[in-house]
Design a protein around this motif. Sequence first.
Motif, PDB file in Angstrom:
ATOM      1  N   PRO A 181     -49.836 -18.796   4.965  1.00  0.00           N
ATOM      2  CA  PRO A 181     -49.549 -20.193   4.618  1.00  0.00           C
ATOM      3  C   PRO A 181     -48.249 -20.404   3.863  1.00  0.00           C
ATOM      4  CG  PRO A 181     -51.863 -19.724   4.292  1.00  0.00           C
ATOM      5  CD  PRO A 181     -51.210 -18.416   4.595  1.00  0.00           C
ATOM      6  N   ARG A 182     -47.748 -19.375   3.202  1.00  0.00           N
ATOM      7  CA  ARG A 182     -46.501 -19.525   2.448  1.00  0.00           C
ATOM      8  C   ARG A 182     -45.270 -19.493   3.336  1.00  0.00           C
ATOM      9  NH1 ARG A 182     -47.184 -14.443  -1.257  1.00  0.00           N
ATOM     10  NH2 ARG A 182     -47.786 -13.686   0.814  1.00  0.00           N
ATOM     11  N   GLY A 183     -45.386 -18.862   4.543  1.00  0.00           N
ATOM     12  CA  GLY A 183     -44.225 -18.696   5.406  1.00  0.00           C
ATOM     13  C   GLY A 183     -44.306 -17.385   6.171  1.00  0.00           C
ATOM     14  N   THR A 184     -43.132 -16.805   6.471  1.00  0.00           N
ATOM     15  CA  THR A 184     -43.060 -15.614   7.321  1.00  0.00           C
ATOM     16  C   THR A 184     -42.209 -14.535   6.675  1.00  0.00           C
ATOM     17  OG1 THR A 184     -43.296 -16.959   9.314  1.00  0.00           O
ATOM     18  CG2 THR A 184     -42.382 -14.750   9.608  1.00  0.00           C
ATOM     19  N   LEU A 185     -42.650 -13.293   6.808  1.00  0.00           N
ATOM     20  CA  LEU A 185     -41.896 -12.129   6.334  1.00  0.00           C
ATOM     21  C   LEU A 185     -41.640 -11.207   7.523  1.00  0.00           C
ATOM     22  CD1 LEU A 185     -42.406  -9.978   3.180  1.00  0.00           C
ATOM     23  CD2 LEU A 185     -42.456  -8.859   5.410  1.00  0.00           C
ATOM     24  N   THR A 186     -40.413 -10.765   7.663  1.00  0.00           N
ATOM     25  CA  THR A 186     -40.056  -9.842   8.741  1.00  0.00           C
ATOM     26  C   THR A 186     -39.300  -8.664   8.166  1.00  0.00           C
ATOM     27  OG1 THR A 186     -39.851 -11.687  10.317  1.00  0.00           O
ATOM     28  CG2 THR A 186     -38.857  -9.585  10.947  1.00  0.00           C
ATOM     29  N   GLU A 187     -39.810  -7.456   8.406  1.00  0.00           N
ATOM     30  CA  GLU A 187     -39.098  -6.246   7.972  1.00  0.00           C
ATOM     31  C   GLU A 187     -37.951  -5.982   8.935  1.00  0.00           C
ATOM     32  OE1 GLU A 187     -42.110  -3.247   7.951  1.00  0.00           O
ATOM     33  OE2 GLU A 187     -42.683  -3.658   5.875  1.00  0.00           O
ATOM     34  N   VAL A 188     -36.744  -5.891   8.406  1.00  0.00           N
ATOM     35  CA  VAL A 188     -35.557  -5.693   9.242  1.00  0.00           C
ATOM     36  C   VAL A 188     -35.172  -4.226   9.320  1.00  0.00           C
ATOM     37  CG1 VAL A 188     -33.093  -6.246   9.485  1.00  0.00           C
ATOM     38  CG2 VAL A 188     -34.719  -8.016   8.776  1.00  0.00           C
ATOM     39  N   VAL A 189     -35.269  -3.498   8.202  1.00  0.00           N
ATOM     40  CA  VAL A 189     -34.920  -2.075   8.172  1.00  0.00           C
ATOM     41  C   VAL A 189     -35.944  -1.320   7.352  1.00  0.00           C
ATOM     42  CG1 VAL A 189     -33.176  -0.346   7.608  1.00  0.00           C
ATOM     43  CG2 VAL A 189     -32.450  -2.633   8.287  1.00  0.00           C
ATOM     44  N   ARG A 190     -36.486  -0.257   7.930  1.00  0.00           N
ATOM     45  CA  ARG A 190     -37.288   0.699   7.176  1.00  0.00           C
ATOM     46  C   ARG A 190     -36.557   2.037   7.263  1.00  0.00           C
ATOM     47  NH1 ARG A 190     -42.715   0.344   6.216  1.00  0.00           N
ATOM     48  NH2 ARG A 190     -43.041   2.400   7.118  1.00  0.00           N
ATOM     49  N   ASN A 191     -35.944   2.417   6.144  1.00  0.00           N
ATOM     50  CA  ASN A 191     -35.117   3.615   6.096  1.00  0.00           C
ATOM     51  C   ASN A 191     -35.873   4.704   5.353  1.00  0.00           C
ATOM     52  OD1 ASN A 191     -33.052   5.452   6.045  1.00  0.00           O
ATOM     53  ND2 ASN A 191     -31.785   4.349   4.566  1.00  0.00           N
ATOM     54  N   HIS A 192     -36.030   5.871   5.995  1.00  0.00           N
ATOM     55  CA  HIS A 192     -36.846   6.940   5.436  1.00  0.00           C
ATOM     56  C   HIS A 192     -36.049   7.912   4.577  1.00  0.00           C
ATOM     57  CE1 HIS A 192     -40.687   6.371   7.815  1.00  0.00           C
ATOM     58  NE2 HIS A 192     -39.878   5.448   8.296  1.00  0.00           N
ATOM     59  N   GLY A 193     -35.038   7.423   3.889  1.00  0.00           N
ATOM     60  CA  GLY A 193     -34.286   8.278   2.971  1.00  0.00           C
ATOM     61  C   GLY A 193     -32.796   8.192   3.225  1.00  0.00           C
ATOM     62  N   GLY A 194     -32.016   8.584   2.212  1.00  0.00           N
ATOM     63  CA  GLY A 194     -30.571   8.518   2.341  1.00  0.00           C
ATOM     64  C   GLY A 194     -30.043   7.200   1.805  1.00  0.00           C
ATOM     65  N   GLN A 195     -28.714   7.066   1.835  1.00  0.00           N
ATOM     66  CA  GLN A 195     -28.128   5.832   1.339  1.00  0.00           C
ATOM     67  C   GLN A 195     -28.091   4.783   2.428  1.00  0.00           C
ATOM     68  OE1 GLN A 195     -23.432   6.722   1.764  1.00  0.00           O
ATOM     69  NE2 GLN A 195     -24.242   7.473  -0.128  1.00  0.00           N
ATOM     70  N   GLY A 196     -27.704   3.591   2.049  1.00  0.00           N
ATOM     71  CA  GLY A 196     -27.601   2.505   2.999  1.00  0.00           C
ATOM     72  C   GLY A 196     -27.091   1.272   2.293  1.00  0.00           C
ATOM     73  N   GLN A 197     -26.631   0.299   3.058  1.00  0.00           N
ATOM     74  CA  GLN A 197     -26.082  -0.920   2.489  1.00  0.00           C
ATOM     75  C   GLN A 197     -26.489  -2.096   3.370  1.00  0.00           C
ATOM     76  OE1 GLN A 197     -21.883  -0.705   1.793  1.00  0.00           O
ATOM     77  NE2 GLN A 197     -21.750  -2.741   0.880  1.00  0.00           N
ATOM     78  N   THR A 198     -27.022  -3.157   2.734  1.00  0.00           N
ATOM     79  CA  THR A 198     -27.457  -4.342   3.454  1.00  0.00           C
ATOM     80  C   THR A 198     -26.663  -5.545   2.970  1.00  0.00           C
ATOM     81  OG1 THR A 198     -29.691  -3.448   3.628  1.00  0.00           O
ATOM     82  CG2 THR A 198     -29.436  -5.804   4.014  1.00  0.00           C
ATOM     83  N   PHE A 199     -26.243  -6.390   3.910  1.00  0.00           N
ATOM     84  CA  PHE A 199     -25.599  -7.630   3.507  1.00  0.00           C
ATOM     85  C   PHE A 199     -25.968  -8.720   4.501  1.00  0.00           C
ATOM     86  CE2 PHE A 199     -22.688  -5.079   5.946  1.00  0.00           C
ATOM     87  CZ  PHE A 199     -22.049  -5.937   6.816  1.00  0.00           C
ATOM     88  N   ILE A 200     -25.756  -9.950   4.098  1.00  0.00           N
ATOM     89  CA  ILE A 200     -26.125 -11.099   4.911  1.00  0.00           C
ATOM     90  C   ILE A 200     -24.905 -11.983   5.085  1.00  0.00           C
ATOM     91  CG2 ILE A 200     -26.880 -12.490   2.941  1.00  0.00           C
ATOM     92  CD1 ILE A 200     -29.172 -13.534   4.735  1.00  0.00           C
ATOM     93  N   SER A 201     -24.772 -12.586   6.263  1.00  0.00           N
ATOM     94  CA  SER A 201     -23.630 -13.470   6.496  1.00  0.00           C
ATOM     95  C   SER A 201     -24.089 -14.725   7.205  1.00  0.00           C
ATOM     96  CB  SER A 201     -22.559 -12.771   7.326  1.00  0.00           C
ATOM     97  OG  SER A 201     -22.907 -12.767   8.698  1.00  0.00           O
ATOM     98  N   THR A 202     -23.333 -15.790   7.013  1.00  0.00           N
ATOM     99  CA  THR A 202     -23.511 -17.008   7.795  1.00  0.00           C
ATOM    100  C   THR A 202     -22.251 -17.212   8.639  1.00  0.00           C
ATOM    101  OG1 THR A 202     -22.617 -18.373   6.003  1.00  0.00           O
ATOM    102  CG2 THR A 202     -25.010 -18.056   6.072  1.00  0.00           C
TER     103      THR A 202
END
Length: 363
Positions: free
Chosen positions: A249-270
């Motif tokens: 009822p609150r809305g929707t959640l979608t997993e975009v990346v499941r990383n099993h270790g190591g580094q990583g970088q996430t960013f968002i753009s319009t």
Amino acid sequence: MRILVTGAGGFLGWHTRVRLHARSQHDVVPVDRSAWPQLADLARGIDAIVHIAGVNRGSDLEVERGNVSLARDVANAARSAGSAPRIVYANSIQSGNGTPYGIGKSKGAEVLAEVAAAIGSAFVDVRLPNLYGEHGRPQYNSFVATFAHAVARGETPQVTDRTVELLHVQDAAQTLIDALTTDDVLVEPGGTATTVAAVYRMLQDFAALYATGDIPQLAPGLPTNLFNTLRAAQFPDRYPIHLTPRSDPRGTLTEVVRNHGGQGQTFISTTKPGITRGEHFHLRKVERFAVVGGKATISLRKVLTDEVVSFKVTGDAPVAVDMPTMWVHNITNTGSDELTTIFWANELFNPEDPDTYPEPVQR
């Protein structure tokens, strides 16, 4: 420099050209089988020859004589070049081991060393171990290519275990490029020691995780390179990767990346309507695009080719598209509203080594 590359359409030849294209301003003259009759003409005024073309299939006599014949053709082209070109030879650690291939490669080295001495040029003998990497031909270039394509298709290849030394093809390409300026006569780059069975297990483990879009733990070197090899074998048939929205009822959640270790970088753009982002490629980086709002087309082109693949995506049904290495890629807002995209990469951005090479998808 003006560099002639023989075997330009083959596995190592293409990777060498891609690396020269990405990281240098050299003028590259590619020579494949179709252009071989024009070799001498193409070599005129050349500064260096990187001789990669070889024969590894056929009868014993065809393999031995074929490699010697190719070296003689290159030697004749070097003599008539009028510029005393440096000669870099993509040799093998099998050189001189008594097999037809080893004998042919060894004799080829002798032919090229002799002509370099005669014209007052340099000769560099680069002895490469077993090569592997993206876009290898199964049942031809290496057992790794065979395994990657089999695993990508859910098949079970025959595995005969043994110890093996593996060098990623981009590292081999860099070794050949370094040989353009080295003072060494013999270069023997070391690979990574592993086993055939270990490679197969790693590819299987990667495929099992990646089937749901999960990113395995990617240690530098062999693991990351094998994962990129698997991704290349799966592209484009296994893409896009469908993501699973979870709603309440609150809305929707979608997993975009499941990383099993190591580094990583996430960013968002319009991105505003009609605008295109990206227009670059990577040699090693794993990068994921996921549109979560709006409509877009993601397009990719294999470097040095006109082969283009496109995916139409929408935030109404989010999917992930992972960019294979050595494919130029972009994303264009094709809707009337603002586009919102999540980007993820498996390594932190390093401005001193960004592994990002600008180039448009549409040539």
